[in-house]
Design a protein around this motif. Structure first.
Motif, PDB file in Angstrom:
ATOM      1  N   ASN A 151       0.834  -1.205   0.000  1.00 59.62           N
ATOM      2  CA  ASN A 151       0.000   0.000   0.000  1.00 59.62           C
ATOM      3  C   ASN A 151       0.872   1.260   0.000  1.00 59.62           C
ATOM      4  OD1 ASN A 151      -2.227  -1.620  -0.012  1.00 59.62           O
ATOM      5  ND2 ASN A 151      -2.838  -1.229   2.113  1.00 59.62           N
ATOM      6  N   GLU A 167       2.496   2.007  -3.500  1.00 60.78           N
ATOM      7  CA  GLU A 167       1.598   2.643  -4.466  1.00 60.78           C
ATOM      8  C   GLU A 167       1.847   4.150  -4.555  1.00 60.78           C
ATOM      9  OE1 GLU A 167      -0.776   1.606  -6.636  1.00 60.78           O
ATOM     10  OE2 GLU A 167      -0.180  -0.465  -6.216  1.00 60.78           O
ATOM     11  N   HIS A 196      -5.340   1.725   4.271  1.00 63.84           N
ATOM     12  CA  HIS A 196      -5.254   1.722   2.817  1.00 63.84           C
ATOM     13  C   HIS A 196      -4.209   2.748   2.387  1.00 63.84           C
ATOM     14  CE1 HIS A 196      -8.597  -0.947   2.541  1.00 63.84           C
ATOM     15  NE2 HIS A 196      -9.409  -0.115   3.183  1.00 63.84           N
ATOM     16  N   THR A 197      -3.896   2.722   1.109  1.00 64.94           N
ATOM     17  CA  THR A 197      -2.934   3.679   0.571  1.00 64.94           C
ATOM     18  C   THR A 197      -3.336   5.119   0.941  1.00 64.94           C
ATOM     19  OG1 THR A 197      -2.427   2.158  -1.217  1.00 64.94           O
ATOM     20  CG2 THR A 197      -1.841   4.469  -1.563  1.00 64.94           C
ATOM     21  N   GLU A 198      -4.638   5.394   0.872  1.00 63.27           N
ATOM     22  CA  GLU A 198      -5.125   6.744   1.185  1.00 63.27           C
ATOM     23  C   GLU A 198      -4.814   7.107   2.646  1.00 63.27           C
ATOM     24  OE1 GLU A 198      -6.757   4.338  -0.401  1.00 63.27           O
ATOM     25  OE2 GLU A 198      -8.244   5.104  -1.813  1.00 63.27           O
ATOM     26  N   VAL A 255      -5.185  12.036  -5.680  1.00 67.50           N
ATOM     27  CA  VAL A 255      -6.264  11.874  -6.650  1.00 67.50           C
ATOM     28  C   VAL A 255      -7.542  11.833  -5.839  1.00 67.50           C
ATOM     29  CG1 VAL A 255      -7.207  10.391  -8.456  1.00 67.50           C
ATOM     30  CG2 VAL A 255      -4.731  10.445  -8.063  1.00 67.50           C
ATOM     31  N   LYS A 256      -8.424  12.761  -6.136  1.00 69.75           N
ATOM     32  CA  LYS A 256      -9.604  12.855  -5.282  1.00 69.75           C
ATOM     33  C   LYS A 256     -10.754  12.079  -5.888  1.00 69.75           C
ATOM     34  CE  LYS A 256     -11.360  15.181  -1.635  1.00 69.75           C
ATOM     35  NZ  LYS A 256     -12.035  14.098  -0.966  1.00 69.75           N
ATOM     36  N   GLY A 257     -11.272  11.127  -5.136  1.00 68.28           N
ATOM     37  CA  GLY A 257     -12.461  10.416  -5.586  1.00 68.28           C
ATOM     38  C   GLY A 257     -13.679  11.300  -5.366  1.00 68.28           C
ATOM     39  N   ARG A 258     -14.753  10.936  -6.029  1.00 64.20           N
ATOM     40  CA  ARG A 258     -16.004  11.673  -5.807  1.00 64.20           C
ATOM     41  C   ARG A 258     -16.614  11.241  -4.475  1.00 64.20           C
ATOM     42  NH1 ARG A 258     -18.788  14.127  -9.839  1.00 64.20           N
ATOM     43  NH2 ARG A 258     -17.498  14.468 -11.681  1.00 64.20           N
ATOM     44  N   ASP A 259     -17.561  12.045  -4.001  1.00 65.54           N
ATOM     45  CA  ASP A 259     -18.284  11.632  -2.802  1.00 65.54           C
ATOM     46  C   ASP A 259     -19.176  10.446  -3.163  1.00 65.54           C
ATOM     47  OD1 ASP A 259     -17.168  13.595  -1.259  1.00 65.54           O
ATOM     48  OD2 ASP A 259     -18.736  15.058  -1.749  1.00 65.54           O
ATOM     49  N   PRO A 260     -19.370   9.505  -2.238  1.00 62.60           N
ATOM     50  CA  PRO A 260     -20.253   8.372  -2.551  1.00 62.60           C
ATOM     51  C   PRO A 260     -21.675   8.863  -2.836  1.00 62.60           C
ATOM     52  CG  PRO A 260     -19.025   7.978  -0.520  1.00 62.60           C
ATOM     53  CD  PRO A 260     -18.784   9.401  -0.899  1.00 62.60           C
ATOM     54  N   TYR A 261     -22.359   8.140  -3.725  1.00 69.59           N
ATOM     55  CA  TYR A 261     -23.772   8.456  -3.975  1.00 69.59           C
ATOM     56  C   TYR A 261     -24.570   8.068  -2.743  1.00 69.59           C
ATOM     57  CZ  TYR A 261     -22.657   8.832  -8.953  1.00 69.59           C
ATOM     58  OH  TYR A 261     -22.138   9.209 -10.152  1.00 69.59           O
ATOM     59  N   HIS A 278       1.472  -3.186  -7.081  1.00 71.53           N
ATOM     60  CA  HIS A 278       1.830  -3.361  -5.672  1.00 71.53           C
ATOM     61  C   HIS A 278       0.612  -3.809  -4.865  1.00 71.53           C
ATOM     62  CE1 HIS A 278       5.908  -1.945  -6.006  1.00 71.53           C
ATOM     63  NE2 HIS A 278       5.497  -0.884  -6.681  1.00 71.53           N
ATOM     64  N   SER A 279      -0.320  -2.883  -4.638  1.00 74.92           N
ATOM     65  CA  SER A 279      -1.467  -3.190  -3.775  1.00 74.92           C
ATOM     66  C   SER A 279      -2.615  -3.765  -4.584  1.00 74.92           C
ATOM     67  CB  SER A 279      -1.925  -1.912  -3.074  1.00 74.92           C
ATOM     68  OG  SER A 279      -3.094  -2.171  -2.331  1.00 74.92           O
ATOM     69  N   ALA A 338      -9.552   5.373  -4.345  1.00 75.88           N
ATOM     70  CA  ALA A 338     -10.733   6.128  -4.773  1.00 75.88           C
ATOM     71  C   ALA A 338     -10.367   7.043  -5.937  1.00 75.88           C
ATOM     72  CB  ALA A 338     -11.266   6.949  -3.604  1.00 75.88           C
ATOM     73  N   GLY A 339     -11.213   7.035  -6.963  1.00 77.42           N
ATOM     74  CA  GLY A 339     -11.004   7.920  -8.103  1.00 77.42           C
ATOM     75  C   GLY A 339     -10.068   7.384  -9.163  1.00 77.42           C
ATOM     76  N   HIS A 374     -18.412   5.732  -7.210  1.00 73.91           N
ATOM     77  CA  HIS A 374     -17.586   6.914  -6.888  1.00 73.91           C
ATOM     78  C   HIS A 374     -16.093   6.570  -6.843  1.00 73.91           C
ATOM     79  CE1 HIS A 374     -18.018   4.953  -2.985  1.00 73.91           C
ATOM     80  NE2 HIS A 374     -16.925   5.590  -2.618  1.00 73.91           N
ATOM     81  N   ARG A 413     -28.471   8.709 -13.227  1.00 74.24           N
ATOM     82  CA  ARG A 413     -27.501   9.400 -12.362  1.00 74.24           C
ATOM     83  C   ARG A 413     -26.078   9.047 -12.743  1.00 74.24           C
ATOM     84  NH1 ARG A 413     -29.877   7.965  -6.561  1.00 74.24           N
ATOM     85  NH2 ARG A 413     -28.098   9.087  -5.661  1.00 74.24           N
TER      86      ARG A 413
END
Lengths: 598, 187
Positions: A243, A246, A311-313, A330-336, B58-59, B64-65, B83, B117
């Motif tokens: 992790n 990455e 996690h890596t995050e 890297v920004k993920g979106r907010d969950p639905y 690696h992992s 996310a994203g 998401h 959506r």
């Protein structure tokens, strides 16, 4: 070289075979179930079994190991608690055949009741501890651990985590080695563990760990990656290494394959070249504390959570707080926003009618470990306590005594499955006999489905009643009667009305009632009846059927009918008939019956 | 690097699908790592997994994203894990709905605008794989239909897909699985 796509569990099984392992045991518990399952399917020249509980599994493996067979016992993290008694004494004996304990830890508790970090138990038991990062390492370290066990004369723990157990990667396969079984040493000092034989062994425990600690820096599984920049040294192990990688950082890393004992001298020297040492590990500050005890300054849990997976995050966040990363994430979106989906009893599950009856009784239920712990979730929410395997019966006794002492007696009901009963519920039941208050309203319901179901359908001591492939066919009512209890009331819970009558009567009765239900696990012993159908013209929309919470049941709109009526998805219904039995207006019938009447 | 997310309901066959995908990567000479979260979730709960393949992996976890594809066995589970994808990523979705407990007990309603959506941000390829599979002979072929759609988006050699599928499905069902796998290639 041949490669196969294996998960961590399959890789441990493969590593054990390649190392010449001969006897492997376990009690099924997620995340390590597949290790023995894999061996049970194909283990030429070896023996494997799912034992009755973890303590027995360990004892079988100990017996094999002291007879000279390379042996392994696998269990989930909390299973090691059950096995601690033999472990703590076995660990001070001599090693004959190499010995490996696989502990399946569960950071983030994807399928466990707690998150204990068994590296602490490994150290407590004076064992070496290996911490593989992926399936290839799980295989390699299984082999290495057995070598180390024999070379350094100590039992070894392979500490797996849920991710490593279930994660797949191509694994290079090797040839299986032969490892002959040497036979049992009859020297009293080797395995007869009472004083004075135990005295010398206390020194042996210390010396062997120190010896392995000295050699640790040369083990191939411990390695150092020098970035050429001497600001920060990261010390990590297991999946945390991957992790971290990455993030593609230009930092030096010491990756530990063996997390106890540590190569402390080497780490001390190395750390002096760096301005700071950062430890990245899941759960407890184990490596961090070992370093600090040895006088190596470091930081760890001040930046990385003590609970859940890293996690890596999460690693990035910690390193950002330390000022070691500046580039944006890297920004993920907010969950639905969406509807949650928790687990539920399968279609045709024999637990469903029992908990439907208990819910209607409004008496809180003392639960235990198994599929029936799902009765704690909505919409049932009838199970109010879950502690550990087999605890329900002992707890019911304690509650009865405390209620009596405080003058607040209420009816008590405990549920336990057959696997859990044989594992460690029997002793609690036997203990009920002692100072039994024959006027206290207690009900014990044993859900005998002939299966260790939650872990995927392994056998129990009752499986022989449902499958000829099992040689375990314990007559549970007779077993309980022989302890001295009144006869067990045997109930077919798929006869809903009769079962409800017997359970309700027991819940009213002053005194102890023991009920055993008889229907087997619907996943393991599939029901293949025609599906059931709702007649929307008859259905009054009372939802009694829907409240049993069976997957195919749903209220829906029928054409030409204004109100919602119940419906059954034919592809999901297995035809257990419970919904039709609870229906007050006979609106539900078998599709077979319906065809006939047409 | 190819990051594939998988999402569905316990019992839908996600573990086997993950394994087939992973072997396609392995036979193509890539490094591969996978995940699947099961445990308690296997009784009708939500399940999710990941397959990562590339020159160096690696992992097994997909950050996310950064997901490229989402293989969703159920619409609500597509919505739950979407998401984690990159904007513009592809979702291959089985539209067959499995109502969760809060919907069964009428506390919440099953969303009826999931595809709409998701289409605002992602490419969505939706099909009723259960219905199509049943027409082909067995509802169990549903995941193979979805894999066939995913294969058409990836550039692996078809022979490798055939090998991985053949090795992992019951031998009697190989012909049916091939038919299901190819069912979307000519549409």
């Amino acid at each position: 070289m041949h490669k196969a796509m294996l998960n961590g569990n399959e890789a441990v099984a493969r590593g054990f075979i390649e190392a010449g392992g001969r006897v492997a045991t376990s009690y099924p518990g997620s995340p390590t179930v597949e290790i023995i399952q894999t061996l049970n399917e194909d283990f030429e020249g070896g023996y494997s079994e799912f034992s009755v509980n973890e303590k027995v599994a360990l004892e079988v493996a100990i017996g094999a190991a002291i007879t000279g067979a390379r042996s392994m016992v696998a269990m989930k993290h909390v299973g090691v608690n059950v096995a601690m008694d033999p472990l703590m004494t076995f660990t001070q004996t001599k090693i004959n055949g190499g010995f490996l304990l696989v502990s399946g830890d569960d950071p983030g508790m994807s399928s466990s009741q707690n998150e204990q970090d068994n590296r602490l138990l490994g150290k407590f038991a004076h064992m070496a501890i290996f911490d593989p990062a992926d399936a290839q390492e799980a295989k390699d370290m299984t082999q290495l651990a057995l070598e180390v066990s024999e070379t350094y004369d100590l039992p070894v723990m392979l500490r797996m985590t849920s991710r490593v157990c279930h994660s797949r990667t191509p694994v290079t396969l090797g040839e299986a080695k032969q490892h002959p079984i040497g036979g049992f040493s009859k020297s009293l000092a080797d395995y007869a563990m009472i004083p004075p034989h135990t005295f010398a062994n206390q020194h042996h425990l210390k010396a062997r760990i120190e010896g392995l600690g000295q050699a640790a820096k040369d083990l191939a599984c411990n390695h150092y990656e020098d970035s050429g920049k001497y600001h920060t040294l990261i010390i990590t192990s297991g999946l945390m290494y991957h992790n971290l990688k990455e993030l593609e950082l230009d930092l030096s890393i010491y990756k530990l394959g063996m997390v106890y004992p540590l190569p402390l001298d080497a780490l001390k020297t190395l750390s002096q070249s760096y301005e700071q040492v950062v430890v990245i590990e899941e759960m407890m500050p184990f490596i961090e504390n070992e370093l600090k005890i040895a006088g190596i300054p470091c930081v760890g849990k001040a930046y990385f959570s003590h609970t859940g997976e890293l996690h890596t995050e999460n690693i990035r966040q910690g390193l950002q707080a330390l000022g070691l990363i500046s580039k944006p994430q890297v920004k993920g979106r907010d969950p639905y926003e969406t509807v949650n989906r928790l687990s539920m009893f399968c279609a045709g599950c024999p637990h469903r009618p029992v908990f439907d009856i208990l819910k209607k009784s409004k008496i809180p239920v003392i639960g235990d470990i198994g599929c029936y712990s799902l009765a704690v979730l909505e919409p049932l929410e009838v199970v109010k306590s879950i502690i550990s395997m087999g605890a329900s019966i002992g707890m019911m006794k304690g509650m009865s005594k405390a209620m009596t002492l405080s003058g607040q007696r209420e009816p008590l009901v405990a549920v336990i499955g057959d696997g859990t009963f044989y594992h460690s519920g029997m002793t609690g039941l036997l203990n009920l006999l002692h100072q039994l208050d024959k006027t206290f309203n207690m009900t014990l319901i044993i859900l005998n489905n002939g299966t260790t179901a939650m872990t995927g359908g392994q056998q129990t001591a009752s499986t022989g009643y449902y499958s000829e492939s099992s040689d375990m066919k314990v007559d549970m009512p007779q077993l309980i009667a022989s302890m001295g209890f009144d006869p067990v009331q045997v109930v077919d819970q798929f006869n809903y009305k009769k079962a409800k009558g017997i359970i309700d009567q027991a819940l009213q009765h002053e005194g102890l009632d023991i009920i055993m239900t008889t229907r087997p696990c619907a996943l393991n012993f599939k029901i293949v009846n025609p599906h059931f159908v709702v007649n929307p013209e008859v259905c009054i929309g009372c939802r009694t059927c829907v409240k049993t919470n069976c997957p195919p049941l749903l209220m829906k709109h029928y054409e030409g009918i204004e109100d919602l009526k119940s419906s059954i998805a034919p592809d999901m219904c297995v035809g257990c008939s419970i919904c039709s039995q609870v229906c007050p207006v006979r609106a539900i019938q078998s599709s077979k019956v319906k065809e006939k009447s047409l | 690097m190819i990051n594939i997310l998988l999402a569905g309901v316990g019992g839908q066959g996600m573990v086997l699908t993950t394994k087939i995908l992973a072997e396609v990567g392995m036979y193509s000479g890539l490094e591969v790592k996978t995940n699947d979260v099961i445990g308690l979730s296997q009784r009708g709960g939500r399940v999710n997994g990941s397959v990562r393949m590339g020159a160096c992996v690696h992992s097994p976890n997909i950050q996310a994203g950064t997901g490229d594809y989402l293989l969703a066995f159920e619409p609500l589970e597509a919505l739950r894990y979407a998401h984690l994808l990159k904007d513009g990523a592809t979702i291959i979705m089985n539209t067959h709905q499995i109502p969760p407990v809060p919907v069964m007990s009428e506390k919440e309603t099953y969303p009826n605008d999931i595809i709409k959506r998701l289409k605002a941000t992602y490419e969505v390829i939706a099909c009723d794989a259960i219905k199509e599979a049943t027409l082909l002979g067995s509802a169990k072929l549903a995941n193979t239909i979805l894999l066939g759609i995913l294969a058409s988006k990836l550039s692996f050699n078809q022979e490798i897909w055939v090998k991985a599928l053949t090795e992992n499905v019951p031998s009697k069902t190989v012909a049916m699985n091939m038919k299901a796998f190819l069912s979307h290639t000519h549409t």
